[in-house]
Design an enzyme around this catalytic site. Structure first.
Site, PDB file in Angstrom:
ATOM      1  N   HIS A  27       0.819  -1.222   0.000  1.00 15.07           N
ATOM      2  CA  HIS A  27       0.000   0.000   0.000  1.00 15.07           C
ATOM      3  C   HIS A  27       0.849   1.267   0.000  1.00 15.07           C
ATOM      4  CE1 HIS A  27       0.391  -0.126   4.527  1.00 15.07           C
ATOM      5  NE2 HIS A  27       0.402   1.177   4.368  1.00 15.07           N
ATOM      6  N   ASP A  61       0.223  -7.625   1.506  1.00 14.51           N
ATOM      7  CA  ASP A  61       0.611  -6.209   1.631  1.00 14.51           C
ATOM      8  C   ASP A  61       2.128  -6.052   1.651  1.00 14.51           C
ATOM      9  OD1 ASP A  61       0.182  -3.504   1.683  1.00 14.51           O
ATOM     10  OD2 ASP A  61      -0.141  -3.380   3.848  1.00 14.51           O
ATOM     11  N   SER A 147       4.583   2.305   8.106  1.00 14.77           N
ATOM     12  CA  SER A 147       4.256   1.186   7.232  1.00 14.77           C
ATOM     13  C   SER A 147       5.460   0.730   6.416  1.00 14.77           C
ATOM     14  CB  SER A 147       3.131   1.576   6.270  1.00 14.77           C
ATOM     15  OG  SER A 147       1.921   1.755   6.958  1.00 14.77           O
TER      16      SER A 147
END
Length: 287
Positions: A27, A61, A147
């Site tokens: 992402h 992811d 992230s």
């Protein structure tokens, strides 16, 4: 930085020719169209280089960035074994929350083996109907920008890749629940992404009752899936490859950790009060 988005990552592999591979989240680089810059902090100074997406996988992811001339000071991190993590064990999250580069926070492993549906993370259909499994829950503070950063154990080994936090309505701060993709799945996916650019997940083609305890209670069987004609609604899968199943997560975690499309899995099934044994050849998860 990928386009207008930013996140974190870590060096996974460096080749003899100076080419390097960096792990981050899907992402973070999604829709970046290779407009990606990676900043290394070497001796306290930023060194920026361009990178391209070598491969990415929405279902875990994860993404791999390729850097042609990685700085010689940038070294791969050691990869640990996430299957040996214990609840209460110290862990450390490193990343760039809110652009604050190189930040480290500490906490403990809150739980292991979590399963999250991708739809709960904002992923649309058809991908959103599947789950990320074997997730590490931890309480080291992480925020937007973390992230893709590594989650380390006390030995400095990567045991996970930070990818999400739990949120509450009206609260825009970390509330004590962070999630990381475990290293056992990260290694499996990343090694294939480096070689092929894509990763194929195993698929049984069933829907199950996530609340059922004592096995996997089959609710639906996809007519185009590998289990069609072998399993049916109402079946309870109680063993796979001689491993007893307590909950559905036991099966899906095993598949993601150890199995690939085309491989067989042996199942012990309780059907109409009797036990039967069936073998399913795993398919490839469709989009």
């Amino acid at each position: 930085m990928a386009g207008t988005k930013s996140g974190s990552g870590f060096v996974y592999r460096v080749e003899a020719n100076g080419k390097g591979y960096i792990v981050t989240n899907h992402h973070v680089v999604e829709d970046a169209e290779n407009n990606i810059n990676v900043t290394f902090f070497i001796n306290g100074k930023p060194v920026r280089v361009s990178a391209t997406v070598k491969g990415e996988d929405i279902y875990s992811d994860l993404a791999v960035l390729e850097v042609d001339n990685i700085p010689s000071e940038a070294k791969p991190l050691l990869i640990g074994d996430s299957t040996r993590l214990l609840v209460g064990e110290p862990v450390y999250a490193i990343g760039n929350p809110f652009g604050l580069e190189g930040s480290m926070t500490s906490g403990i492993v809150s739980q292991v083996g979590r399963v999250l549906r991708l739809s709960e993370l904002g992923v649309p259909e058809p991908w959103g109907k599947y789950s990320i499994v074997d997730i590490i829950q931890f309480d080291a503070a992480v925020n937007p920008g973390n992230s893709g950063g590594p989650l380390l154990n006390s030995l400095g080994e990567v045991v996970g890749v930070t990818f999400a936090i739990e949120t509450a309505e009206g609260v825009r701060a970390f509330i004590g629940i962070g999630y990381a993709i475990p290293s056992i799945i990260m290694k499996r996916v990343v090694n294939v992404l480096i070689e092929n650019g894509t990763y194929k997940h195993p698929w049984m083609g069933i829907m199950y009752d996530a609340s059922y305890i004592g096995g996997v209670l089959v609710k639906e069987v996809d007519k185009d899936g590998p289990s069609y004609g072998k399993l049916k609604p109402g079946d309870v899968i109680v063993e796979f490859n001689n491993h007893t199943i307590n909950r559905a997560e036991d099966l899906v975690i095993y598949l993601e950790r150890y199995k690939s499309p085309g491989e067989a899995i042996s199942l012990k099934v309780k059907r109409d009060g009797e036990f039967e044994y069936v073998t399913v050849i795993l398919g490839e998860r469709p989009e």
